[in-house]
Design a protein around this motif. Structure first.
Motif, PDB file in Angstrom:
ATOM      1  N   UNK A  77       0.813  -1.215   0.000  1.00 10.17           N
ATOM      2  CA  UNK A  77       0.000   0.000   0.000  1.00 10.17           C
ATOM      3  C   UNK A  77       0.842   1.259   0.000  1.00 10.17           C
ATOM      4  N   UNK A  78       0.148   2.386   0.212  1.00 10.71           N
ATOM      5  CA  UNK A  78       0.799   3.694   0.212  1.00 10.71           C
ATOM      6  C   UNK A  78       0.983   4.187   1.629  1.00 10.71           C
ATOM      7  N   UNK A  79       2.088   4.885   1.854  1.00 10.83           N
ATOM      8  CA  UNK A  79       2.356   5.461   3.173  1.00 10.83           C
ATOM      9  C   UNK A  79       2.724   6.918   3.008  1.00 10.83           C
ATOM     10  N   UNK A  80       2.099   7.767   3.823  1.00  8.83           N
ATOM     11  CA  UNK A  80       2.420   9.186   3.853  1.00  8.83           C
ATOM     12  C   UNK A  80       3.083   9.461   5.185  1.00  8.83           C
ATOM     13  N   UNK A  81       4.368   9.735   5.159  1.00 12.45           N
ATOM     14  CA  UNK A  81       5.160   9.990   6.367  1.00 12.45           C
ATOM     15  C   UNK A  81       4.969   8.888   7.403  1.00 12.45           C
ATOM     16  N   UNK A  82       4.954   7.636   6.947  1.00  8.78           N
ATOM     17  CA  UNK A  82       4.858   6.487   7.838  1.00  8.78           C
ATOM     18  C   UNK A  82       3.455   5.987   8.092  1.00  8.78           C
ATOM     19  N   UNK A  83       2.410   6.728   7.697  1.00  6.57           N
ATOM     20  CA  UNK A  83       1.021   6.331   7.943  1.00  6.57           C
ATOM     21  C   UNK A  83       0.440   5.692   6.681  1.00  6.57           C
ATOM     22  N   UNK A  84      -0.095   4.470   6.822  1.00 13.16           N
ATOM     23  CA  UNK A  84      -0.668   3.762   5.684  1.00 13.16           C
ATOM     24  C   UNK A  84      -2.035   4.352   5.350  1.00 13.16           C
ATOM     25  N   UNK A  85      -2.211   4.695   4.054  1.00 12.23           N
ATOM     26  CA  UNK A  85      -3.454   5.309   3.584  1.00 12.23           C
ATOM     27  C   UNK A  85      -3.872   4.685   2.257  1.00 12.23           C
ATOM     28  N   UNK A  86      -5.171   4.789   1.963  1.00 13.98           N
ATOM     29  CA  UNK A  86      -5.649   4.383   0.640  1.00 13.98           C
ATOM     30  C   UNK A  86      -5.273   5.488  -0.351  1.00 13.98           C
ATOM     31  N   UNK A  87      -5.269   5.205  -1.656  1.00  8.60           N
ATOM     32  CA  UNK A  87      -4.892   6.241  -2.625  1.00  8.60           C
ATOM     33  C   UNK A  87      -5.781   7.494  -2.542  1.00  8.60           C
ATOM     34  N   UNK A  88      -7.082   7.295  -2.359  1.00 15.35           N
ATOM     35  CA  UNK A  88      -7.993   8.442  -2.286  1.00 15.35           C
ATOM     36  C   UNK A  88      -7.724   9.275  -1.031  1.00 15.35           C
ATOM     37  N   UNK A  89      -7.537   8.594   0.101  1.00 13.94           N
ATOM     38  CA  UNK A  89      -7.273   9.297   1.357  1.00 13.94           C
ATOM     39  C   UNK A  89      -5.925  10.015   1.296  1.00 13.94           C
ATOM     40  N   UNK A  90      -4.960   9.412   0.640  1.00 11.81           N
ATOM     41  CA  UNK A  90      -3.647  10.034   0.502  1.00 11.81           C
ATOM     42  C   UNK A  90      -3.743  11.324  -0.307  1.00 11.81           C
ATOM     43  N   UNK A  91      -4.474  11.295  -1.404  1.00 15.42           N
ATOM     44  CA  UNK A  91      -4.627  12.487  -2.235  1.00 15.42           C
ATOM     45  C   UNK A  91      -5.332  13.582  -1.444  1.00 15.42           C
ATOM     46  N   UNK A  92      -6.396  13.215  -0.716  1.00 12.80           N
ATOM     47  CA  UNK A  92      -7.112  14.211   0.095  1.00 12.80           C
ATOM     48  C   UNK A  92      -6.213  14.810   1.161  1.00 12.80           C
ATOM     49  N   UNK A  93      -5.415  13.983   1.822  1.00 11.35           N
ATOM     50  CA  UNK A  93      -4.509  14.468   2.871  1.00 11.35           C
ATOM     51  C   UNK A  93      -3.458  15.397   2.288  1.00 11.35           C
ATOM     52  N   UNK A  94      -2.908  15.048   1.138  1.00  8.66           N
ATOM     53  CA  UNK A  94      -1.890  15.895   0.509  1.00  8.66           C
ATOM     54  C   UNK A  94      -2.486  17.239   0.111  1.00  8.66           C
ATOM     55  N   UNK A  95      -3.681  17.223  -0.477  1.00  7.58           N
ATOM     56  CA  UNK A  95      -4.337  18.476  -0.867  1.00  7.58           C
ATOM     57  C   UNK A  95      -4.604  19.328   0.369  1.00  7.58           C
ATOM     58  N   UNK A  96      -5.027  18.677   1.444  1.00  3.16           N
ATOM     59  CA  UNK A  96      -5.294  19.381   2.710  1.00  3.16           C
ATOM     60  C   UNK A  96      -4.016  20.022   3.260  1.00  3.16           C
ATOM     61  N   UNK A  97      -2.921  19.277   3.241  1.00  3.18           N
ATOM     62  CA  UNK A  97      -1.655  19.808   3.752  1.00  3.18           C
ATOM     63  C   UNK A  97      -1.097  20.910   2.853  1.00  3.18           C
ATOM     64  N   UNK A  98      -1.306  20.790   1.548  1.00  4.76           N
ATOM     65  CA  UNK A  98      -0.823  21.825   0.632  1.00  4.76           C
ATOM     66  C   UNK A  98      -1.663  23.094   0.714  1.00  4.76           C
ATOM     67  N   UNK A  99      -2.907  22.970   1.144  1.00  3.51           N
ATOM     68  CA  UNK A  99      -3.731  24.161   1.319  1.00  3.51           C
ATOM     69  C   UNK A  99      -3.172  25.022   2.451  1.00  3.51           C
ATOM     70  N   UNK A 100      -2.597  24.383   3.461  1.00  5.76           N
ATOM     71  CA  UNK A 100      -1.994  25.126   4.585  1.00  5.76           C
ATOM     72  C   UNK A 100      -0.648  25.714   4.199  1.00  5.76           C
ATOM     73  N   UNK A 101       0.149  24.938   3.444  1.00  7.47           N
ATOM     74  CA  UNK A 101       1.484  25.399   3.050  1.00  7.47           C
ATOM     75  C   UNK A 101       1.728  25.026   1.579  1.00  7.47           C
TER      76      UNK A 101
END
Length: 145
Positions: free
Chosen positions: A80-104
């Motif tokens: 699977x996919x991991x974002x900074x060590x946390x396992x996420x589904x592809x859809x959740x990963x994209x949402x999390x990245x968009x959320x984090x990029x909205x802040x910075x």
């Protein structure tokens, strides 16, 4: 009355055998026709899609000393996919990245495929990130573990 002996003429097959045979010329017209038909077939069967390219930042010699604070690391692993060590589904990963990029919006994203991962999975993820608006995206080599 005088009698003459009858001598039959040679059969027709022998007469043809006596004449030198003329070689038949091979016509190239059917061959050219087949080549043109194949050319037209492959031209019509081919798809001329508008290929999209994915822009990636390639590491240069000057990037060695850059700061990596706030950088997001996405690992593509066989499980699977991991974002900074946390396992996420592809859809959740994209949402999390968009959320984090909205802040910075200046945040950098590193994508690291593991050994044994199919290249298409990496390309699909990079394409999804690019479609989500990620601009600072880098692909890095897997770590030697």
């Amino acid at each position: 009355m005088r009698l003459q002996a009858y001598t039959p003429s040679p059969p027709a097959s022998n007469r043809l055998a006596l004449r030198p045979r003329r070689r038949q010329l091979i016509s190239l017209t059917p061959l050219i026709d087949v080549v043109f038909i194949l050319l037209v077939f492959f031209m019509l069967a081919s798809s001329f899609l508008d290929w999209r390219s994915i822009e990636l930042n390639t590491p240069g010699t000057s990037q060695g000393g850059e700061r990596l604070e706030g950088t997001l690391l996405i690992d593509i692993r066989p499980d699977g996919l991991r974002l900074s060590g946390e396992t996420l589904s592809p859809e959740a990963l994209i949402l999390r990245v968009v959320e984090l990029l909205a802040k910075d919006p200046e945040r950098r994203i590193l994508v690291r495929p593991a050994d044994g991962v199919v290249m298409q999975e990496t390309v699909t993820l990079l394409d999804s990130l690019s479609a989500a608006g990620v601009t600072d995206l880098s692909l890095i080599a897997p770590s030697a573990n």
